[in-house]
Design an enzyme around this catalytic site. Structure first.
Site: not given
Ligand SMILES: *Cc1c(COP(=O)(O)O)cnc(C)c1O
Length: 397
Positions: A113, A184, A209-210, A356
């Site tokens: 990400f 992660d 939150y996911k 998705r």
């Molecule tokens: C959703 C996601 C994020 C989002 O980071 P936030 O700081 O919570 O906005 C970061 N890394 C990955 C791999 C994600 O899937």
């Protein structure tokens, strides 16, 4: 056995909605509004400042961290909540680089990400010590691990394709090369049967939150292997990670074990909502969840491939290589997704062409999967996605 009919009843989803976006934002636990009202009126309103002790606000990050720990295979006392995932990535990376001062390479992959990569780029600049962020294709990570690598920073499940890495194998390779491993788990926690202790990762981070359904902006988590935590010198040395915050000493001393990864004041109200989601998770066995997720995913893939030949599967078919989402490619993916959402089937779109669909057995049944397939097939058949209103782009896709 986990009772998925019972967990379905514990969420408040709008009528007529088939929700396939729990990989991006989980739905509302039915108990959350009342718990939030209690946190506001009964705790904040009534207790005022005394809520920090009386309502246990100060211990929430560790208490809820342990409940998430169970879902990712982390022993008690090794996971703590706070801040956003981007911040937790920064903390883990800064700590790992400090533990390997003679090495300069951060190894990641192009399926990661972007925020994780951006945080690494920012840290490299800030350190100014010649570190290099080396980004390779996901299938080349294993071969790219060598003795220059200080740390591998990998997201287990690809946010676009849903491809799952072989985490234990990549960690073993990293350790054999003398490198550390950060994983992660943004798309793993509450999604797959991840086991950080068995895989022997050094650091794990993720958001709540996911798939965990903690609510928009719910705090992130960080786990550090017990064998390392006492060596970690926190880069974000905030007062709540101090050994004795209320001594108000002029100098920083890291707190005991994982407590040192706390930074500042915890988001108490957001954690009250997350608590109601974790009440649901307490009744879930991750092996059952994984089996149900793969079965629903297989059903969705088979249904879409039979009814929508113009869609191309972007997710690995093989179970071991699949997370808990299914993605398809279509050149007009954005418009197709908007047309789906207009019919109450909610997924999302990731540029350039990915549709998705999050597979979440906690609240999705086979009937929901079949309905999503039917609506998607109808939209592609009658080309209703090509209406102008479905091509207009909003800020969040
Ligand atoms: C959703 C996601 C994020 C989002 O980071 P936030 O700081 O919570 O906005 C970061 N890394 C990955 C791999 C994600 O899937």
């Amino acid at each position: 056995m986990t009772d998925f009919q019972a967990t379905r009843a514990m969420f408040d989803l709008p009528d007529g909605v088939t929700y396939l976006d729990g990989n991006s934002l989980g739905p509302l636990p039915a108990a959350a509004p009342e718990r939030m009202a209690r946190a506001m009126r009964g705790e904040w309103g009534e207790m005022l400042i005394t809520g920090w002790n009386k309502a246990g606000w100060m211990d929430q990050p560790a208490r809820l961290g342990d409940r998430i720990g169970r879902l990712i295979g982390a022993p008690e006392g090794t996971t703590v909540l706070g801040d956003t995932l981007s911040i937790k990535v920064h903390q883990a990376l800064a700590a790992a680089l400090a533990l390997r001062p003679e090495r300069r390479v951060i190894l990641s992959d192009s399926g990661n990400f972007p925020s994780d990569l951006y945080m690494a780029q920012g840290l490299v600049e800030q350190l100014g010590r010649g570190h290099e962020l080396r980004v390779v294709a996901p299938e080349e990570v294993e071969a790219a691990i060598d003795e220059d690598v200080a740390v591998t920073m990998i997201t287990e499940v690809d946010y676009r394709t849903g491809r799952r890495h072989d985490m234990p194998a990549l960690i073993a390779k990293a350790h054999a090369a003398g490198a550390l491993a950060i994983w992660d788990l943004a798309h793993s926690a509450g999604a797959v049967d991840v086991d950080v202790a068995a895989a022997d990762t050094d650091f794990a981070v993720g958001c709540t939150y996911k798939f965990l359904n903690g609510g928009p902006g719910a705090p992130a988590f960080i786990h550090v292997a017990p064998r390392l935590i006492d060596e970690v010198q926190p880069a974000l040395s905030g007062w709540l990670g101090h050994a004795d915050p209320f001594a108000f000493e002029p100098g920083y001393r890291p707190g005991p074990a994982i407590a040192r990864m706390r930074v500042g004041t915890p988001p108490v109200l957001a954690m009250a909502a997350l608590e109601t989601a974790l009440d649901i998770w307490d009744g879930v066995d991750m092996t059952d969840l994984r089996a149900a997720s793969l079965a629903l995913g297989d059903r969705f893939i088979a249904g879409v491939e039979a009814a929508c030949p113009e869609l191309e599967l972007a997710t690995p078919r093989e179970h071991a290589q699949r997370g808990s989402q299914v993605s398809f490619r279509h050149p007009q993916g954005y418009a197709v997704m908007q047309a789906l959402i207009a019919q109450g089937v909610i997924g999302d779109f990731r540029a350039p062409d990915i549709l998705r669909f999050g597979i979440t057995p906690l609240y999705l049944s086979e009937g929901d999967i079949d309905r999503a397939v039917d609506v998607l097939a109808a939209i592609l058949r009658d080309k209703s996605w090509d209406r102008p209103e479905f091509h207009a782009r909003a800020a969040v896709t």
